[in-house]
Scaffold this motif. Structure first.
Motif, PDB file in Angstrom:
ATOM      1  N   ASP A 221       0.806  -1.217   0.000  1.00  0.00           N
ATOM      2  CA  ASP A 221       0.000   0.000   0.000  1.00  0.00           C
ATOM      3  C   ASP A 221       0.844   1.274   0.000  1.00  0.00           C
ATOM      4  OD1 ASP A 221       0.896   0.039   2.620  1.00  0.00           O
ATOM      5  OD2 ASP A 221      -1.076  -0.276   3.532  1.00  0.00           O
ATOM      6  N   GLY A 222       2.149   1.136   0.141  1.00  0.00           N
ATOM      7  CA  GLY A 222       3.012   2.305   0.077  1.00  0.00           C
ATOM      8  C   GLY A 222       3.375   2.711  -1.331  1.00  0.00           C
ATOM      9  N   VAL A 223       3.085   1.848  -2.340  1.00  0.00           N
ATOM     10  CA  VAL A 223       3.483   2.158  -3.709  1.00  0.00           C
ATOM     11  C   VAL A 223       2.395   1.812  -4.725  1.00  0.00           C
ATOM     12  CG1 VAL A 223       4.594  -0.078  -4.192  1.00  0.00           C
ATOM     13  CG2 VAL A 223       5.472   2.006  -5.274  1.00  0.00           C
ATOM     14  N   VAL A 224       1.302   1.176  -4.267  1.00  0.00           N
ATOM     15  CA  VAL A 224       0.201   0.798  -5.156  1.00  0.00           C
ATOM     16  C   VAL A 224      -1.118   1.218  -4.516  1.00  0.00           C
ATOM     17  CG1 VAL A 224      -1.048  -1.134  -6.210  1.00  0.00           C
ATOM     18  CG2 VAL A 224       1.448  -1.179  -6.105  1.00  0.00           C
ATOM     19  N   GLU A 225      -2.012   1.785  -5.314  1.00  0.00           N
ATOM     20  CA  GLU A 225      -3.356   2.098  -4.852  1.00  0.00           C
ATOM     21  C   GLU A 225      -4.192   0.822  -4.903  1.00  0.00           C
ATOM     22  OE1 GLU A 225      -5.967   3.039  -3.108  1.00  0.00           O
ATOM     23  OE2 GLU A 225      -5.200   5.056  -3.526  1.00  0.00           O
ATOM     24  N   TYR A 228     -10.199  -0.882  -4.074  1.00  0.00           N
ATOM     25  CA  TYR A 228     -10.984  -1.215  -5.269  1.00  0.00           C
ATOM     26  C   TYR A 228     -11.680  -0.005  -5.870  1.00  0.00           C
ATOM     27  CZ  TYR A 228     -15.461  -0.879  -2.744  1.00  0.00           C
ATOM     28  OH  TYR A 228     -16.555  -0.423  -2.061  1.00  0.00           O
ATOM     29  N   GLN A 229     -11.963   1.020  -5.066  1.00  0.00           N
ATOM     30  CA  GLN A 229     -12.669   2.186  -5.575  1.00  0.00           C
ATOM     31  C   GLN A 229     -11.812   2.994  -6.551  1.00  0.00           C
ATOM     32  OE1 GLN A 229     -13.542   3.666  -1.556  1.00  0.00           O
ATOM     33  NE2 GLN A 229     -15.726   3.395  -1.991  1.00  0.00           N
ATOM     34  N   TRP A 230     -10.518   2.746  -6.557  1.00  0.00           N
ATOM     35  CA  TRP A 230      -9.602   3.450  -7.457  1.00  0.00           C
ATOM     36  C   TRP A 230      -9.079   2.516  -8.548  1.00  0.00           C
ATOM     37  CZ3 TRP A 230      -8.371   8.682  -6.606  1.00  0.00           C
ATOM     38  CH2 TRP A 230      -8.870   9.226  -5.403  1.00  0.00           C
ATOM     39  N   THR A 231      -9.659   1.349  -8.663  1.00  0.00           N
ATOM     40  CA  THR A 231      -9.163   0.318  -9.578  1.00  0.00           C
ATOM     41  C   THR A 231     -10.206   0.008 -10.643  1.00  0.00           C
ATOM     42  OG1 THR A 231      -7.859  -0.665  -7.785  1.00  0.00           O
ATOM     43  CG2 THR A 231      -8.276  -2.044  -9.714  1.00  0.00           C
ATOM     44  N   GLN A 232      -9.749  -0.220 -11.864  1.00  0.00           N
ATOM     45  CA  GLN A 232     -10.648  -0.613 -12.957  1.00  0.00           C
ATOM     46  C   GLN A 232     -10.527  -2.108 -13.200  1.00  0.00           C
ATOM     47  OE1 GLN A 232     -10.937   1.895 -16.522  1.00  0.00           O
ATOM     48  NE2 GLN A 232     -10.686   0.077 -17.803  1.00  0.00           N
ATOM     49  N   PRO A 250       1.091   6.415  -2.913  1.00  0.00           N
ATOM     50  CA  PRO A 250       0.584   5.732  -1.723  1.00  0.00           C
ATOM     51  C   PRO A 250      -0.886   5.367  -1.948  1.00  0.00           C
ATOM     52  CG  PRO A 250       1.454   7.927  -1.192  1.00  0.00           C
ATOM     53  CD  PRO A 250       1.367   7.833  -2.672  1.00  0.00           C
ATOM     54  N   SER A 251      -1.359   4.353  -1.266  1.00  0.00           N
ATOM     55  CA  SER A 251      -2.771   4.011  -1.318  1.00  0.00           C
ATOM     56  C   SER A 251      -3.571   4.969  -0.436  1.00  0.00           C
ATOM     57  CB  SER A 251      -3.001   2.584  -0.845  1.00  0.00           C
ATOM     58  OG  SER A 251      -4.380   2.312  -0.712  1.00  0.00           O
ATOM     59  N   HIS A 252      -4.769   5.303  -0.884  1.00  0.00           N
ATOM     60  CA  HIS A 252      -5.647   6.129  -0.050  1.00  0.00           C
ATOM     61  C   HIS A 252      -6.016   5.415   1.245  1.00  0.00           C
ATOM     62  CE1 HIS A 252      -5.931   8.551  -3.703  1.00  0.00           C
ATOM     63  NE2 HIS A 252      -6.469   9.502  -2.965  1.00  0.00           N
ATOM     64  N   SER A 253      -5.820   4.100   1.283  1.00  0.00           N
ATOM     65  CA  SER A 253      -6.087   3.362   2.520  1.00  0.00           C
ATOM     66  C   SER A 253      -5.183   3.843   3.650  1.00  0.00           C
ATOM     67  CB  SER A 253      -5.872   1.861   2.291  1.00  0.00           C
ATOM     68  OG  SER A 253      -6.748   1.369   1.304  1.00  0.00           O
TER      69      SER A 253
END
Length: 458
Positions: A221-225, A228-232, A250-253
């Protein structure tokens, strides 16, 4: 290679089709039943295109590559005309395998049992005591059993169905997606294969969703979003799936959890690789890293030899495109790396599979910086060894060890009478789709009637 205008580079990914889902419950027997295992093999595995080899591993006439899938062994052989042909690795005399090694070079294949000589085009040119056969000299009558073979993205694909559709039709939207990355020029920098105690579908199910990332891979989560709300999520009519995840950010999480440090070491390292100072993005600018990386990669990539960058939209320079290609191949594609994940069925046991964890990357001329693989840095001029071992005998990499620790436990759970079938989130629907496509093969609804790409385009 086509250089596009700024508006094209800024475009998002186009959506794929949305096939109707039937609501498959995916009961546990699908992962351990020998009857289902047999039905899959006879009706699905022998009807699909399989990625089995790599063109650059057999560059010269007579070079061959041998790979196993289920009970079959397939030979892929470079021909005198420069093409590649594929044959079952079995002598037509009394069934002996012709070779057992993965790679080699021959003038012809000589059966180790009775010395019959099979040329690289599959013809039989020598049989001991030809006058002693009641049906006549087998030379001129028998050939190795050939199967359809094609190449794409530098890989060799085969299909055990003589009436299969063309590979381009089978791959559908993946054909154009992958061509942009120039993957056919990339080199392998990691090659680990393990026998794992779980069914091949457990592995593919895992790579058909990102719902497990916060639990199983908390480090990403430090380098990938990973939210699921930001993923297609995309599904294709051909049976393949795609997931587009924003990366280099960073992930919004992290922000939702109130993490005090949004710019983690992995992202800082990535910024430094492209000449950016991580400190410039602290204190409220952490979510600007993705766009800054895209700009830096666009400016510096070409001078580093990354010619494929001109083919890619801005988001493709940073983001992760994860594909699951039916039936057994999952891959994450970045602008400068390709994580190859393949699960092949065990010859006899539905509770085991062969799992490949490989890494490919571009090899631009003159670039000397190490390649960052899933298992750490590798020198660009390295010729990596293909290592084959049993699960737990050694590490497959931190990330994949995390996955396999879950999938092997799932295999045990699928045998329990308490397991009644899946209860899926919407972001996991690609799993349901995958199993529905398997059923369509078993029921005889696939493969589709043979058609050419030209006809399909009309």
């Amino acid at each position: 290679m086509t250089v596009h205008n700024a508006a094209w580079y800024a475009q998002p990914a186009e959506k794929w089709s949305e096939p109707h889902l039937k609501g498959q419950t995916i009961p546990g027997y699908r992962y351990h039943s020998k009857e289902f295992f047999h039905d899959e093999w006879e009706n699905m595995w022998t009807k699909v295109w399989l990625l089995l080899g790599r063109e650059d591993e057999i560059p010269e006439v007579g070079d061959y590559q041998q790979e196993e899938v289920g009970p079959e062994s397939i030979l892929m052989v470079r021909q005198a005309d420069g093409g590649i042909r594929a044959f079952y690795n079995v002598c037509q005399h009394r069934g002996a395998r012709l070779v057992f090694n993965e790679l080699g070079t021959v003038d012809a294949f000589t059966c180790p049992y009775h010395g019959w000589r099979w040329e690289i085009d599959g013809t039989l040119t020598f049989a001991l005591d030809p006058e002693d056969f009641p049906e006549g000299d087998p030379c001129g009558k028998l050939t190795l059993n050939e199967i359809p073979c094609d190449t794409f993205a530098g890989f060799i694909w085969v299909n055990m169905d003589p009436d299969c559709v063309p590979l381009k039709d089978y791959l559908g939207p993946i054909w154009d997606d992958w061509n942009a990355y120039e993957i056919h020029t990339w080199k392998r920098y990691l090659a680990l294969t393990a026998t794992v105690p779980c069914n091949w579908k457990v592995v593919l199910d895992n790579f058909n969703e990102s719902y497990h990332l916060p639990t199983v891979h908390p480090q990403v989560d430090g380098v990938v979003e990973e939210n699921y709300q930001w993923t297609q999520f995309d599904m294709s009519e051909e049976g393949h799936n795609r997931m587009w995840m924003q990366s280099g950010t960073p992930s919004h999480s992290l922000a939702k959890r109130g993490d005090d440090e949004l710019l983690k070491p992995g992202l800082a390292f990535l910024l430094e690789q492209w000449g950016l100072d991580p400190d410039d993005f602290r204190g409220g600018r952490e979510f600007e890293t993705r766009e800054a990386l895209q700009k830096a990669m666009r400016e510096k990539g070409k001078e580093m030899g990354y010619t494929q960058f001109d083919n890619l939209k801005d988001h493709q320079l940073t983001d992760t495109y994860h594909y699951t290609i039916f039936p057994n191949f999952a891959v994450s594609v970045w602008a400068d790396g390709f994580h190859f994940l393949r699960a092949r069925p065990h010859p006899t046991d539905p509770g085991q599979c062969l799992f490949d964890n490989w890494w490919y990357a571009p090899a631009p001329e003159g670039l000397t910086t190490p390649v960052m693989t899933i298992n750490g840095p590798v020198e660009r001029d390295a010729e990596v060894e293909h290592e084959v071992f049993n699960y737990l005998d050694r590490s497959l990499s931190t990330l994949i060890d995390q996955d396999m620790g879950i999938t092997t436990g799932q295999q045990l759970g699928f045998r329990s009478r308490a397991y009644k079938g899946v209860y899926l989130a919407k972001q996991e629907h690609r799993i349901r789709r995958y199993h529905e496509v398997i059923d369509e093969y078993i029921e005889g609804k696939r493969p589709a009637p043979k058609r050419s790409s030209a006809i399909a385009a009309e």
